[in-house]
Scaffold this active site. Structure first.
Site, short mmCIF file in Angstrom:
data_model
loop_
_atom_site.label_atom_id
_atom_site.label_comp_id
_atom_site.label_asym_id
_atom_site.label_seq_id
_atom_site.Cartn_x
_atom_site.Cartn_y
_atom_site.Cartn_z
CB THR A 198 -5.06 -4.97 1.43
OG1 THR A 198 -5.02 -3.56 1.40
CG2 THR A 198 -4.02 -5.53 0.50
N GLY A 199 -6.69 -7.35 2.49
CA GLY A 199 -6.72 -8.78 2.76
C GLY A 199 -7.91 -9.45 2.09
CG ASN A 256 -2.02 0.85 1.16
OD1 ASN A 256 -1.91 1.91 0.53
ND2 ASN A 256 -3.13 0.46 1.74
N PRO A 257 0.67 2.20 -0.93
CG PRO A 257 0.34 3.24 -2.98
CD PRO A 257 -0.22 2.16 -2.09
CB SER A 258 -0.50 4.59 3.36
OG SER A 258 -0.70 3.26 3.74
CG HIS A 264 -10.93 -0.94 5.24
ND1 HIS A 264 -11.00 -0.92 3.87
CD2 HIS A 264 -9.66 -0.60 5.55
CE1 HIS A 264 -9.82 -0.57 3.39
NE2 HIS A 264 -8.99 -0.35 4.39
O1 CDP Z 1 -4.15 -1.73 5.63
P1 CDP Z 1 -5.22 -2.65 6.09
O2 CDP Z 1 -5.83 -2.18 7.39
O3 CDP Z 1 -6.23 -3.01 5.05
O4 CDP Z 1 -4.50 -4.06 6.34
P2 CDP Z 1 -3.45 -4.63 7.40
O5 CDP Z 1 -3.74 -4.12 8.75
O6 CDP Z 1 -2.08 -4.48 6.86
O7 CDP Z 1 -3.83 -6.20 7.37
C1 CDP Z 1 -3.92 -6.93 6.18
C2 CDP Z 1 -5.31 -7.53 6.08
O8 CDP Z 1 -5.52 -8.48 7.14
C3 CDP Z 1 -6.43 -6.53 6.22
O9 CDP Z 1 -6.65 -5.86 5.00
C4 CDP Z 1 -7.58 -7.39 6.70
O10 CDP Z 1 -8.22 -8.01 5.60
C5 CDP Z 1 -6.88 -8.46 7.55
N1 CDP Z 1 -6.94 -8.16 8.99
C6 CDP Z 1 -7.93 -8.77 9.79
O11 CDP Z 1 -8.80 -9.47 9.27
N2 CDP Z 1 -7.94 -8.56 11.14
C7 CDP Z 1 -7.05 -7.76 11.72
N3 CDP Z 1 -7.08 -7.59 13.05
C8 CDP Z 1 -6.05 -7.11 10.93
C9 CDP Z 1 -6.02 -7.34 9.57
#
Ligand code: CDP
Length: 318
Positions: free
Chosen positions: A241-242, A154-156, A292
């Site tokens: 993303t997940g 992710n670019p962030s 999300h």
């Molecule tokens: O950036 P983002 O919050 O989408 O993702 P992340 O925190 O880097 O984690 C990758 C993916 O894992 C997320 O996009 C979620 O689909 C999943 N995840 C989850 O189901 N439960 C969590 N406590 C954390 C992440």
């Protein structure tokens, strides 16, 4: 206000009790799991006819010729026209094939992975998909493994961890070596700001002769996935993303094993009232709750688990 017209108080959450949503989820989860070949094939066919990851997930010279107007999926009022310089960064054709990949592990970053001891089982999958350039150093090896075939960026993260790549870029190039020659998915055309950051990541990897293979996610693919799930009642502003990676795996892999998806602070197996779970297995940075709806996504994943379409791992691997 007359006392008899007062809104009733919401039911008090009893201290040390489980959230009713979690109780329901765990009841559904505890049924023994068997793969349902028919359900898997039907769901894959449905996804393939709506999204077609093999041909559309990645921007290629084949599906996005010079002069194409690319619309940003996260900001559809904005678009850009593909010029020769950008076109030359695209792979000639799709990195995926319609031949199924066998077993895939999709690893989310949930705190549930901490102490999961799932590393070996994850690494035994033929393909391992990870999200957002996660840490796979030795201290996490026993819980999450380190084999990586596909990783999203992710670019962030490029902004937060690598100074937007507008200063010294070697730390980024070196840090990417841990993912070997995996495919690195950059959402270059989701928001306008992503394009320049994704190009910087790609040029850095090329300039430092990295072996990781950066590619850009096709916004048309993300839009088709978004409408697929909107038609099934998911109303979040944006899929996580997940969740996107699970969808990708459901099209590309015969057998989808899902780890690290548990967007709740209550541990599924420890006694209610135990110390809260951090959001990630490596830190407690929270997810964007405006963008999300991870609990809704989790319920969808649980539904697919119950139908034998994917296997959701919530416990320790032992
Ligand atoms: O950036 P983002 O919050 O989408 O993702 P992340 O925190 O880097 O984690 C990758 C993916 O894992 C997320 O996009 C979620 O689909 C999943 N995840 C989850 O189901 N439960 C969590 N406590 C954390 C992440």
């Amino acid at each position: 206000l007359r006392p008899d017209l007062k809104k009733p108080d919401p039911p008090k959450k009893c201290k040390g009790c489980r959230d009713p949503l979690i109780i329901k989820a765990l009841e559904q989860y505890s049924q023994t799991w068997t793969k349902q070949q028919n359900n898997s094939q039907n769901f894959r066919a449905l996804l393939r006819s709506s999204c077609d990851a093999v041909n559309n997930a990645i921007v290629t010279q084949e599906n996005t010729p010079t002069g194409t107007k690319v619309v940003y999926d996260g900001d559809p009022k904005r678009s850009m026209v593909v010029n020769t310089a950008i076109f030359n960064t695209f792979p000639k054709r799709t990195p995926f094939s319609s031949k199924l990949w066998g077993t895939c592990a999709v690893v989310g970053n949930g705190g549930i992975m901490f102490n999961s001891t799932c590393g070996k089982r994850i690494d035994s999958a033929q393909h391992v998909i990870r999200c957002n350039l996660p840490p796979v150093e030795d201290i996490y090896l026993k819980d999450v493994g380190n084999k990586t075939d596909l990783v999203t960026a992710n670019p962030s993260i490029l902004v937060d961890r690598f100074g937007s790549l507008d200063r010294r870029r070697r730390p980024f190039a070196e840090s990417m070596r841990r993912y070997n020659d995996s495919l690195m998915l950059l959402p270059a055309f989701s928001y306008t700001g992503n394009t320049v950051l994704s190009l910087r990541a790609l040029y850095t990897i090329e300039d430092f002769e990295g072996v990781i293979r950066p590619v850009f996610v096709n916004p048309l693919y993300l839009l088709s996935m978004d409408s697929f799930w909107r038609n099934r009642g998911m109303m979040a502003k944006r899929m996580s993303t997940g969740f996107m990676m699970v969808n990708l795996a459901l099209e590309l892999c015969d057998d989808v094993q899902v780890y690290g998806f548990w967007p709740f602070s209550e541990h599924p197996h420890l006694a209610p009232g135990s110390a809260p779970l951090p959001n990630h297995y490596y830190d407690n940075r929270q997810w964007n709750k405006v963008l999300h709806a991870m609990p809704d996504e989790f319920l969808q994943l649980l539904g697919l688990h119950s139908q034998g379409i994917l296997k959701l791992h919530l416990g320790q691997c032992g």
